[in-house]
Design a protein around this motif. Structure first.
Motif, PDB file in Angstrom:
ATOM      1  N   GLN A 156       0.823  -1.203   0.000  1.00  9.93           N
ATOM      2  CA  GLN A 156       0.000   0.000   0.000  1.00  9.93           C
ATOM      3  C   GLN A 156       0.860   1.257   0.000  1.00  9.93           C
ATOM      4  OE1 GLN A 156      -2.326  -0.827   3.501  1.00  9.93           O
ATOM      5  NE2 GLN A 156      -3.974  -1.809   2.349  1.00  9.93           N
ATOM      6  N   TYR A 160       0.810   3.929  -2.968  1.00 13.43           N
ATOM      7  CA  TYR A 160       0.451   5.317  -2.638  1.00 13.43           C
ATOM      8  C   TYR A 160       1.441   6.292  -3.235  1.00 13.43           C
ATOM      9  CZ  TYR A 160       1.178   9.338   0.467  1.00 13.43           C
ATOM     10  OH  TYR A 160       1.434  10.595   0.972  1.00 13.43           O
ATOM     11  N   TYR A 163       0.946   7.951  -7.021  1.00  8.29           N
ATOM     12  CA  TYR A 163      -0.133   8.827  -7.470  1.00  8.29           C
ATOM     13  C   TYR A 163       0.276  10.288  -7.400  1.00  8.29           C
ATOM     14  CZ  TYR A 163      -3.571   5.111  -7.810  1.00  8.29           C
ATOM     15  OH  TYR A 163      -4.261   3.987  -8.195  1.00  8.29           O
ATOM     16  N   ARG A 204       1.058   8.242   3.973  1.00 10.99           N
ATOM     17  CA  ARG A 204      -0.197   7.681   3.465  1.00 10.99           C
ATOM     18  C   ARG A 204      -1.305   7.806   4.504  1.00 10.99           C
ATOM     19  NH1 ARG A 204      -2.633   2.705   4.045  1.00 10.99           N
ATOM     20  NH2 ARG A 204      -4.026   2.081   2.331  1.00 10.99           N
ATOM     21  N   LEU A 208      -4.716   9.992   3.977  1.00 10.96           N
ATOM     22  CA  LEU A 208      -6.016   9.324   4.043  1.00 10.96           C
ATOM     23  C   LEU A 208      -6.935   9.985   5.068  1.00 10.96           C
ATOM     24  CD1 LEU A 208      -5.132   5.518   3.754  1.00 10.96           C
ATOM     25  CD2 LEU A 208      -6.656   6.811   2.247  1.00 10.96           C
ATOM     26  N   ARG A 236      -1.925  12.557  -4.334  1.00 10.81           N
ATOM     27  CA  ARG A 236      -1.170  11.397  -3.846  1.00 10.81           C
ATOM     28  C   ARG A 236      -2.085  10.288  -3.328  1.00 10.81           C
ATOM     29  NH1 ARG A 236       2.366  15.314  -1.380  1.00 10.81           N
ATOM     30  NH2 ARG A 236       1.296  14.985   0.598  1.00 10.81           N
ATOM     31  N   VAL A 237      -3.159  10.672  -2.664  1.00 13.51           N
ATOM     32  CA  VAL A 237      -3.970   9.668  -1.966  1.00 13.51           C
ATOM     33  C   VAL A 237      -5.144   9.175  -2.797  1.00 13.51           C
ATOM     34  CG1 VAL A 237      -5.734  11.093  -0.779  1.00 13.51           C
ATOM     35  CG2 VAL A 237      -4.657   9.160   0.410  1.00 13.51           C
ATOM     36  N   GLU A 240      -5.284   5.300  -3.412  1.00 21.28           N
ATOM     37  CA  GLU A 240      -5.360   4.548  -2.163  1.00 21.28           C
ATOM     38  C   GLU A 240      -6.680   4.785  -1.436  1.00 21.28           C
ATOM     39  OE1 GLU A 240      -2.965   2.221  -0.699  1.00 21.28           O
ATOM     40  OE2 GLU A 240      -2.841   2.290  -2.872  1.00 21.28           O
TER      41      GLU A 240
END
Length: 320
Positions: A156, A160, A163, A204, A208, A236-237, A240
């Protein structure tokens, strides 16, 4: 003669290449980028008799560049799990392409290598949100639950990092992240011995948390559509967050739209319980493509937002 390794900058692309080069080390020129840098073959400046390995980028989106390289006398080996369209028949092309919903490029490479570096395929499958595939491979490998969780978190975190609008949004350039992995045949050694795993995992989690504070723009029986702001953390997120929403509501589809100039970049996740239709939906819009369970659109024009929502609702409407 030179060799070129061309790979998507996400967990699947990086881990697929890492498996291959652990099994068959060779000097190469690396061609990669952020996850949405899909048309990578156009960047390959190869000469006749050079060779190219391509991993986790759509053949359909790179068809013209592939045909150009083959016509120049370049040999190409292609590993991928995205929609490919018609695969060219050419003596210089070896294609390992399987778009089945439970496959990712790293599992295709894993089969090719007969499981020689399977732990990295498990990392990739977790990163690519293929939870059943990853869990099955982890069980077959005899991993304890805590070990499987460590590989899930690593996959993950690597995914992540891919992106962003450009590599400037990313915490680590994908080529640099791949080079950081290279000395580690065992992902558990990388987790314990390199700060990148902890750094990416913490970033990450922070991103999130911001995404979860964003309410959906649209919700219906099919799923939800959420718009994220024009900000580096949101870019970026995006993927995910879509994966996490899919895991929390496996019977629903999810679309994440991230604002950009002229419209939105889109990530779509089909319901995990019915991983079909994401690629067909996204191909209806400019720069759209991907795989059946997860796909995206490079730029959804603002005037087509309602069209996209209507098509999303129809594509993933629950069976009556």
């Amino acid at each position: 003669m030179s060799h070129h390794d061309v790979f998507n900058g996400d967990a699947d692309g990086i881990c697929a290449l890492h498996q291959l080069r652990l099994a068959a080390p060779r000097e190469s020129q690396l061609v990669t980028g952020a996850k949405r840098d899909i048309e990578l073959l156009a960047r390959v400046a190869a000469q006749p008799d050079d060779s190219v390995t391509v991993l986790d980028v759509s053949l359909d989106r790179n068809r013209a560049a592939l045909l150009r390289l083959l016509a120049q006398g370049v040999t190409v080996e292609y590993f991928d799990h995205h929609f490919a369209g018609a695969i060219p028949r050419h003596a210089g092309l070896t294609a390992h392409i399987d778009p089945a919903p439970g496959e990712c490029t790293s599992t295709i490479v894993d089969r090719h290598l007969q499981g020689r570096h399977r732990l990295w395929a498990i990392v990739a499958a977790f990163g690519d949100n293929l939870e059943p595939t990853a869990a099955r491979l982890a069980q077959e490998a005899g991993l304890a639950p805590r070990q499987a969780q460590l590989l899930r978190e690593l996959g993950q975190a690597i995914n992540y990092n891919a992106y962003g609008e450009t590599e400037a949004d990313l915490l680590l350039r994908p080529a640099d992240l791949y080079r950081a992995l290279q000395p580690f045949a065992d992902p558990f050694d990388f987790i314990a011995g390199h700060e990148a795993s902890q750094r990416l995992g913490q970033a990450r989690r922070e991103d999130l948390a911001l995404a979860h504070g964003t309410p959906p723009l649209w919700q219906g029986d099919a799923g939800s559509v959420t718009v994220l702001p024009d900000a580096a953390w949101a870019r970026r997120v995006q993927g995910e967050f879509a994966n996490e929403l899919a895991a929390r509501a496996p019977d629903r589809a999810h679309a994440l739209l991230c604002e950009t100039t002229g419209g939105w970049r889109v990530s779509v996740r089909a319901p995990l319980a019915r991983p079909q239709g994401a690629d067909a939906l996204c191909r209806r819009f400019p720069g759209g493509g991907g795989r059946a369970g997860a796909a995206g659109v490079d730029l959804l024009p603002r005037e087509r937002l309602q069209e996209f929502i209507d098509a999303f609702a129809l594509a993933f409407a629950p069976a009556r």
